[in-house]
Design a protein around this motif. Sequence first.
Motif, short mmCIF file in Angstrom:
data_model
loop_
_atom_site.label_atom_id
_atom_site.label_comp_id
_atom_site.label_asym_id
_atom_site.label_seq_id
_atom_site.Cartn_x
_atom_site.Cartn_y
_atom_site.Cartn_z
N MET A 148 2.86 -15.15 11.17
CA MET A 148 2.81 -14.53 12.49
C MET A 148 4.21 -14.20 13.00
SD MET A 148 -0.10 -16.72 14.48
CE MET A 148 -1.76 -16.93 13.83
N ILE A 149 5.17 -15.08 12.75
CA ILE A 149 6.54 -14.86 13.21
C ILE A 149 7.09 -13.55 12.64
CG2 ILE A 149 8.94 -15.66 12.92
CD1 ILE A 149 7.90 -18.51 13.29
N VAL A 150 6.87 -13.33 11.34
CA VAL A 150 7.40 -12.13 10.69
C VAL A 150 6.60 -10.90 11.10
CG1 VAL A 150 7.85 -11.00 8.49
CG2 VAL A 150 8.28 -13.45 8.74
N SER A 151 5.27 -10.98 11.02
CA SER A 151 4.45 -9.79 11.27
C SER A 151 4.53 -9.32 12.71
CB SER A 151 2.98 -10.06 10.88
OG SER A 151 2.45 -11.14 11.63
N ASN A 152 4.83 -10.24 13.64
CA ASN A 152 4.92 -9.88 15.06
C ASN A 152 6.36 -9.77 15.56
OD1 ASN A 152 1.98 -10.07 16.29
ND2 ASN A 152 2.19 -11.78 14.85
N ASP A 153 7.33 -9.87 14.62
CA ASP A 153 8.75 -9.84 15.00
C ASP A 153 8.99 -10.77 16.18
OD1 ASP A 153 11.35 -9.17 14.72
OD2 ASP A 153 11.16 -7.09 15.36
N TYR A 154 8.54 -12.01 16.04
CA TYR A 154 8.54 -12.96 17.14
C TYR A 154 9.94 -13.30 17.64
CZ TYR A 154 7.76 -17.29 19.75
OH TYR A 154 7.74 -18.26 20.73
N ASN B 215 2.34 -13.12 0.83
CA ASN B 215 2.39 -11.76 0.31
C ASN B 215 2.14 -10.69 1.36
OD1 ASN B 215 -0.42 -11.86 0.66
ND2 ASN B 215 -0.79 -12.38 -1.48
N THR B 216 1.48 -11.06 2.47
CA THR B 216 1.16 -10.06 3.49
C THR B 216 2.36 -9.69 4.36
OG1 THR B 216 0.46 -11.73 5.11
CG2 THR B 216 -1.21 -10.87 3.61
N ILE B 217 3.43 -10.48 4.29
CA ILE B 217 4.58 -10.21 5.16
C ILE B 217 5.83 -9.75 4.41
CG2 ILE B 217 3.84 -11.75 7.00
CD1 ILE B 217 5.74 -13.88 5.90
N LEU B 218 5.78 -9.78 3.07
CA LEU B 218 6.99 -9.45 2.32
C LEU B 218 7.38 -7.98 2.46
CD1 LEU B 218 6.78 -11.66 -0.87
CD2 LEU B 218 8.15 -11.97 1.18
N SER B 219 6.40 -7.11 2.69
CA SER B 219 6.75 -5.70 2.93
C SER B 219 7.55 -5.56 4.21
CB SER B 219 5.48 -4.85 2.99
OG SER B 219 4.87 -4.76 1.74
N LYS B 220 7.16 -6.29 5.24
CA LYS B 220 7.91 -6.26 6.51
C LYS B 220 9.32 -6.82 6.29
CE LYS B 220 8.35 -5.99 11.08
NZ LYS B 220 7.60 -6.81 12.03
N TRP B 221 9.39 -7.89 5.54
CA TRP B 221 10.67 -8.51 5.21
C TRP B 221 11.57 -7.53 4.46
CZ3 TRP B 221 14.44 -12.05 5.05
CH2 TRP B 221 15.07 -12.37 3.86
N ARG B 222 10.99 -6.85 3.48
CA ARG B 222 11.76 -5.92 2.66
C ARG B 222 12.21 -4.69 3.44
NH1 ARG B 222 8.94 -4.93 -3.08
NH2 ARG B 222 10.51 -3.29 -2.99
N SER B 223 11.49 -4.35 4.50
CA SER B 223 11.86 -3.17 5.28
C SER B 223 13.15 -3.38 6.06
CB SER B 223 10.73 -2.81 6.25
OG SER B 223 10.67 -3.75 7.32
N GLY B 224 13.51 -4.65 6.28
CA GLY B 224 14.75 -4.95 7.00
C GLY B 224 14.67 -4.68 8.49
N THR B 225 13.44 -4.44 9.01
CA THR B 225 13.30 -4.08 10.42
C THR B 225 13.12 -5.28 11.34
OG1 THR B 225 10.91 -3.79 10.11
CG2 THR B 225 12.31 -1.84 9.86
N GLY B 226 12.88 -6.45 10.74
CA GLY B 226 12.66 -7.63 11.57
C GLY B 226 13.96 -8.22 12.10
N ASN B 227 13.83 -9.00 13.16
CA ASN B 227 14.98 -9.70 13.75
C ASN B 227 15.02 -11.13 13.23
OD1 ASN B 227 16.25 -8.13 16.39
ND2 ASN B 227 14.19 -7.47 15.85
N TYR B 228 16.16 -11.55 12.70
CA TYR B 228 16.33 -12.90 12.17
C TYR B 228 17.61 -13.51 12.73
CZ TYR B 228 12.63 -11.56 9.00
OH TYR B 228 11.42 -11.13 8.49
N PRO B 229 17.57 -13.98 13.96
CA PRO B 229 18.77 -14.56 14.56
C PRO B 229 19.28 -15.78 13.80
CG PRO B 229 16.84 -15.04 15.88
CD PRO B 229 16.42 -14.03 14.87
#
Length: 644
Positions: free
Chosen positions: A620-626, A326-340
Amino acid sequence: MKIKRYLVILFVLIYLELIFNLFAYGTILKDSIVNIILFCFVNSFIIYFITGLFREKINKIVSYIVFSFMGFWYSLYYIFYKVFITPFSIALFRQSDQTLKFGKNIILSILQNLHVVILLFLPLVFLIIFNKKINLKKITLKNFVIYFCIFIISISVYLFNIFIQRKNTGSIYNLIFETNNVSLNIQKLGVPFTTYLDIYRTIFGFSEKIVIEEELEPVEEEVIEYNDNKLELNFEGGDGDIYTINKYMSNDSGTKQNEYTGMFKNKNLVFIVAESFSEIAVSKDLTPTLYKLIHNGFDFENFYTSNNLSTIGGEFQAITGLYADNTILSKWRSGTGNYPYGLANVFKNLGYNTFAYHNNSAYFQDRNVYLKSQGFENFKGCYNGLEKSINCERWPQSDIEMIDATIPDYINSDSPFLAYYMTVSGHFYYDYSNNSIARKNKDLVDHLDYPEDVKGYLATQIELDRALEHLVSKLEEAQKLDDTVIVLVADHYPYNLPIEYINMLSTYERDSLIEANSNNLIIYNSKIKNTKIDKVGMSIDIIPTVYNLFGIDYDSRLIIGKDILSTSDGIAIFKDKSWVTNYGTYYASTSEFVANSNVPEGYVERINNIVNNRVAISRMIVSNDYYKYIFNGSMSSSVGGTKN
């Protein structure tokens, strides 16, 4: 003689914990009773001081406010759990639109559980009726000193109780200092302490303990030496979480290619996340197409769709290969992360035409935003184009209508295509008055001797089945069926059905924590023979499995899920970090391991470490845009190529 306020508060706190646990979980863990009662002693002093700072009249008002808040807070936790089967947390305030969207469902849940809500507000009623018999006078200096000394003693005993358990997985020490496990926190620490801990971690952050060790050895020895699914990546350096992830990745052995590598190379892909789909709905008579696709492709006999944060959590796991939190879904929903390794990102690199569809609102939970991070630039849902072709005003909307309206977009594509669907016909509630699809297919299930909700659920799965029948028919008509792979996975099991209803349809007795999640995974192509897969798998394992089947170059260390068809050991992880492997089942709440066979020495502790690592590293992968870090800010030309 007046009743001491402190004793009233203490008994109220214990009472609320008992009511919450008995109705939410059906039991109170024996090893948690001491923990919870000890903290009730500590917490009661805090509330005692708050309600005794002023003169009697004001203290009475403050007491009403505090008791009202306690009734509301416990009711919030309880109703949220009953609706979403997911523990409430502060981070979920950011997902409040999901709660508001299903406001009608929440009202229905409150009405269905009104007896529990009343029980949780009984202390307030007691206070209103008997306030004159309770000492609500201002705390004297003498009482303050006495109670403060008792408060210090209580905290000391509680801290002692924490630290004597520090070596145990799932102990209070572990939950407070080493891991983030909201589900188990509530059961073992109680609602107040879980809330305090949640607020603290939201404000100050929290780094979980990562035990770095090599992953499990392969389940069986390989006769043929296959290549590793790895890329040439630099895992050196980094600070903080980046350093931790790098260290973890460099010690992960990853998975190898296998006999199935590349068997679907260049084929089309239809990837479906099906709302509340479960194997309990599959039969030759009611859902013949689902039955055919399951038993004429890869037949996964030990697969689980772990219910984690409702639909958005299930979708996240299915299309990222990462464990939802639940702590990373906001980041996921923002669409700002990189998902190669996002579905469309990978297949677009291969020259595929990509499409995404959802037959509910395109904007709900920001699906129109986060699917772009997966590479879907042309996502179509209700109110951004699909409403022109289907009835978006009914609830839930029809899967058949969605499939029929969208097939023309890709069926005649000159290039290979990827079509992604997130369905909605299977959504709760399942009574005929609240579910348009249940009403639509009522005649097909009315002959069954089940309660209305069970028949209604089956009716919604018939809709999914007929949508798939239409899809298969159209692919065959266009001579594309042999060159198309159909993947289908549930977002979660139908958690709104009581477990006793689920067991009416099940061939064996299921529990609500683990076996309710046992499910089918469809990976079907008309040209392959039925292949039974006994290895344990879960939703996060689908992406690496699909990529290997399509012969795609990827680094298996960067996806937390693992190829189910590889020789690596399989693990299914559940919301409180319970787990299943082919060796047995571990129940985190009781620290009990039920073995299927003899296990190596230290096995349970090792799997506990791996489970905790996979959940923490996903976060960590999501929250840090690893992925942006490891690929130097690009999608990397090496991601999404194919094996020769």
